[in-house]
Design a protein around this motif. Sequence first.
Motif, PDB file in Angstrom:
ATOM      1  N   LEU A  86       0.834  -1.204   0.000  1.00  0.00           N
ATOM      2  CA  LEU A  86       0.000   0.000   0.000  1.00  0.00           C
ATOM      3  C   LEU A  86       0.871   1.258   0.000  1.00  0.00           C
ATOM      4  CD1 LEU A  86      -2.732   1.379   0.023  1.00  0.00           C
ATOM      5  CD2 LEU A  86      -2.831   1.043   2.505  1.00  0.00           C
ATOM      6  N   ILE A  87       1.925   1.259   0.803  1.00  0.00           N
ATOM      7  CA  ILE A  87       2.846   2.403   0.846  1.00  0.00           C
ATOM      8  C   ILE A  87       3.501   2.598  -0.531  1.00  0.00           C
ATOM      9  CG2 ILE A  87       5.024   3.259   1.834  1.00  0.00           C
ATOM     10  CD1 ILE A  87       2.705   3.461   3.805  1.00  0.00           C
ATOM     11  N   ASP A  88       3.965   1.499  -1.148  1.00  0.00           N
ATOM     12  CA  ASP A  88       4.602   1.587  -2.470  1.00  0.00           C
ATOM     13  C   ASP A  88       3.634   2.097  -3.533  1.00  0.00           C
ATOM     14  OD1 ASP A  88       6.977   0.729  -1.384  1.00  0.00           O
ATOM     15  OD2 ASP A  88       6.858  -1.314  -2.181  1.00  0.00           O
ATOM     16  N   LEU A  89       2.374   1.673  -3.462  1.00  0.00           N
ATOM     17  CA  LEU A  89       1.359   2.163  -4.409  1.00  0.00           C
ATOM     18  C   LEU A  89       1.156   3.668  -4.233  1.00  0.00           C
ATOM     19  CD1 LEU A  89      -1.432  -0.569  -4.196  1.00  0.00           C
ATOM     20  CD2 LEU A  89      -0.091  -0.001  -6.215  1.00  0.00           C
ATOM     21  N   ALA A  90       1.024   4.101  -2.986  1.00  0.00           N
ATOM     22  CA  ALA A  90       0.782   5.516  -2.699  1.00  0.00           C
ATOM     23  C   ALA A  90       1.964   6.388  -3.109  1.00  0.00           C
ATOM     24  CB  ALA A  90       0.482   5.706  -1.223  1.00  0.00           C
ATOM     25  N   LEU A  94       5.145   1.519  -7.170  1.00  0.00           N
ATOM     26  CA  LEU A  94       4.523   0.307  -7.697  1.00  0.00           C
ATOM     27  C   LEU A  94       3.195   0.711  -8.296  1.00  0.00           C
ATOM     28  CD1 LEU A  94       4.642  -2.884  -7.651  1.00  0.00           C
ATOM     29  CD2 LEU A  94       3.433  -2.750  -5.483  1.00  0.00           C
ATOM     30  N   ASN A  95       2.857   0.133  -9.448  1.00  0.00           N
ATOM     31  CA  ASN A  95       1.525   0.440  -9.965  1.00  0.00           C
ATOM     32  C   ASN A  95       0.595  -0.732  -9.673  1.00  0.00           C
ATOM     33  OD1 ASN A  95       1.028  -1.316 -12.178  1.00  0.00           O
ATOM     34  ND2 ASN A  95       1.708   0.162 -13.692  1.00  0.00           N
ATOM     35  N   GLY A  96      -0.688  -0.423  -9.560  1.00  0.00           N
ATOM     36  CA  GLY A  96      -1.679  -1.403  -9.152  1.00  0.00           C
ATOM     37  C   GLY A  96      -1.740  -2.627 -10.043  1.00  0.00           C
ATOM     38  N   GLN A  97      -1.611  -2.410 -11.338  1.00  0.00           N
ATOM     39  CA  GLN A  97      -1.688  -3.523 -12.283  1.00  0.00           C
ATOM     40  C   GLN A  97      -0.524  -4.496 -12.069  1.00  0.00           C
ATOM     41  OE1 GLN A  97      -1.923  -2.206 -16.334  1.00  0.00           O
ATOM     42  NE2 GLN A  97      -2.956  -4.054 -16.998  1.00  0.00           N
ATOM     43  N   LYS A  98       0.670  -3.932 -11.888  1.00  0.00           N
ATOM     44  CA  LYS A  98       1.842  -4.772 -11.660  1.00  0.00           C
ATOM     45  C   LYS A  98       1.720  -5.511 -10.323  1.00  0.00           C
ATOM     46  CE  LYS A  98       6.841  -4.774 -11.925  1.00  0.00           C
ATOM     47  NZ  LYS A  98       8.048  -4.012 -12.165  1.00  0.00           N
ATOM     48  N   ALA A  99       1.230  -4.815  -9.308  1.00  0.00           N
ATOM     49  CA  ALA A  99       1.039  -5.438  -7.994  1.00  0.00           C
ATOM     50  C   ALA A  99       0.059  -6.607  -8.099  1.00  0.00           C
ATOM     51  CB  ALA A  99       0.523  -4.407  -6.989  1.00  0.00           C
ATOM     52  N   PHE A 100      -0.999  -6.420  -8.879  1.00  0.00           N
ATOM     53  CA  PHE A 100      -1.991  -7.479  -9.070  1.00  0.00           C
ATOM     54  C   PHE A 100      -1.381  -8.663  -9.811  1.00  0.00           C
ATOM     55  CE2 PHE A 100      -5.396  -9.545 -11.493  1.00  0.00           C
ATOM     56  CZ  PHE A 100      -6.264  -9.872 -10.452  1.00  0.00           C
ATOM     57  N   LYS A 116      -9.092   2.546 -10.034  1.00  0.00           N
ATOM     58  CA  LYS A 116      -9.294   3.954  -9.676  1.00  0.00           C
ATOM     59  C   LYS A 116      -8.679   4.325  -8.330  1.00  0.00           C
ATOM     60  CE  LYS A 116     -13.461   4.751 -12.381  1.00  0.00           C
ATOM     61  NZ  LYS A 116     -14.837   5.251 -12.345  1.00  0.00           N
ATOM     62  N   LEU A 117      -8.287   3.312  -7.547  1.00  0.00           N
ATOM     63  CA  LEU A 117      -7.674   3.606  -6.249  1.00  0.00           C
ATOM     64  C   LEU A 117      -6.412   4.437  -6.437  1.00  0.00           C
ATOM     65  CD1 LEU A 117      -7.595   3.271  -3.177  1.00  0.00           C
ATOM     66  CD2 LEU A 117      -6.284   1.183  -3.528  1.00  0.00           C
ATOM     67  N   ASP A 118      -5.662   4.124  -7.456  1.00  0.00           N
ATOM     68  CA  ASP A 118      -4.442   4.855  -7.800  1.00  0.00           C
ATOM     69  C   ASP A 118      -4.737   6.354  -7.940  1.00  0.00           C
ATOM     70  OD1 ASP A 118      -1.757   4.326  -8.116  1.00  0.00           O
ATOM     71  OD2 ASP A 118      -1.855   4.330 -10.306  1.00  0.00           O
ATOM     72  N   THR A 119      -5.809   6.678  -8.660  1.00  0.00           N
ATOM     73  CA  THR A 119      -6.217   8.065  -8.893  1.00  0.00           C
ATOM     74  C   THR A 119      -6.596   8.751  -7.585  1.00  0.00           C
ATOM     75  OG1 THR A 119      -7.106   7.297 -10.997  1.00  0.00           O
ATOM     76  CG2 THR A 119      -7.743   9.500 -10.316  1.00  0.00           C
ATOM     77  N   VAL A 120      -7.318   8.025  -6.721  1.00  0.00           N
ATOM     78  CA  VAL A 120      -7.735   8.578  -5.428  1.00  0.00           C
ATOM     79  C   VAL A 120      -6.499   8.896  -4.578  1.00  0.00           C
ATOM     80  CG1 VAL A 120      -8.937   8.055  -3.259  1.00  0.00           C
ATOM     81  CG2 VAL A 120      -9.976   7.416  -5.434  1.00  0.00           C
TER      82      VAL A 120
END
Length: 128
Positions: A86-90, A94-100, A116-120
């Motif tokens: 979560l910290i890396d995404l924020a 790290l991007n969400g797609q790669k994390a998934f 859309k979490l990335d955008t938020v």
Amino acid sequence: MSDDIKVPGFNASELISGLKDVFEKYSDTERKAQIKKTNGIFELQVSNDAKETVTWTIDMKKSGTVFKGKAQPKADVTIILSDDTLIDLANGKLNGQKAFMTGKLKTRGNMMLATKLDTVLKGAKAKL
């Protein structure tokens, strides 16, 4: 600061607390714009190295708020990830797609909404 949302042992507590503070400072116009753009309830199930789990909810469908606990009514998407992920995404490391794709993030529910979490996170980070 939003102490009621912080959980000891979770680095993401500061991030979530900051997010809550940003949402509380939004004007009605900004809040409505964010809700319209996102239109979803995210439930984050975050685990730490000690195998403890905390749940935070980001409501960007009705109220434009962040709180500790399960979504009421149920979340549109549940995102299961580690504290570090979560910290890396924020932080944009790290991007969400790669994390998934690498198994660092799992979803239940509306997977497209999870993108859309990335955008938020980025929108709130810009306001911090």
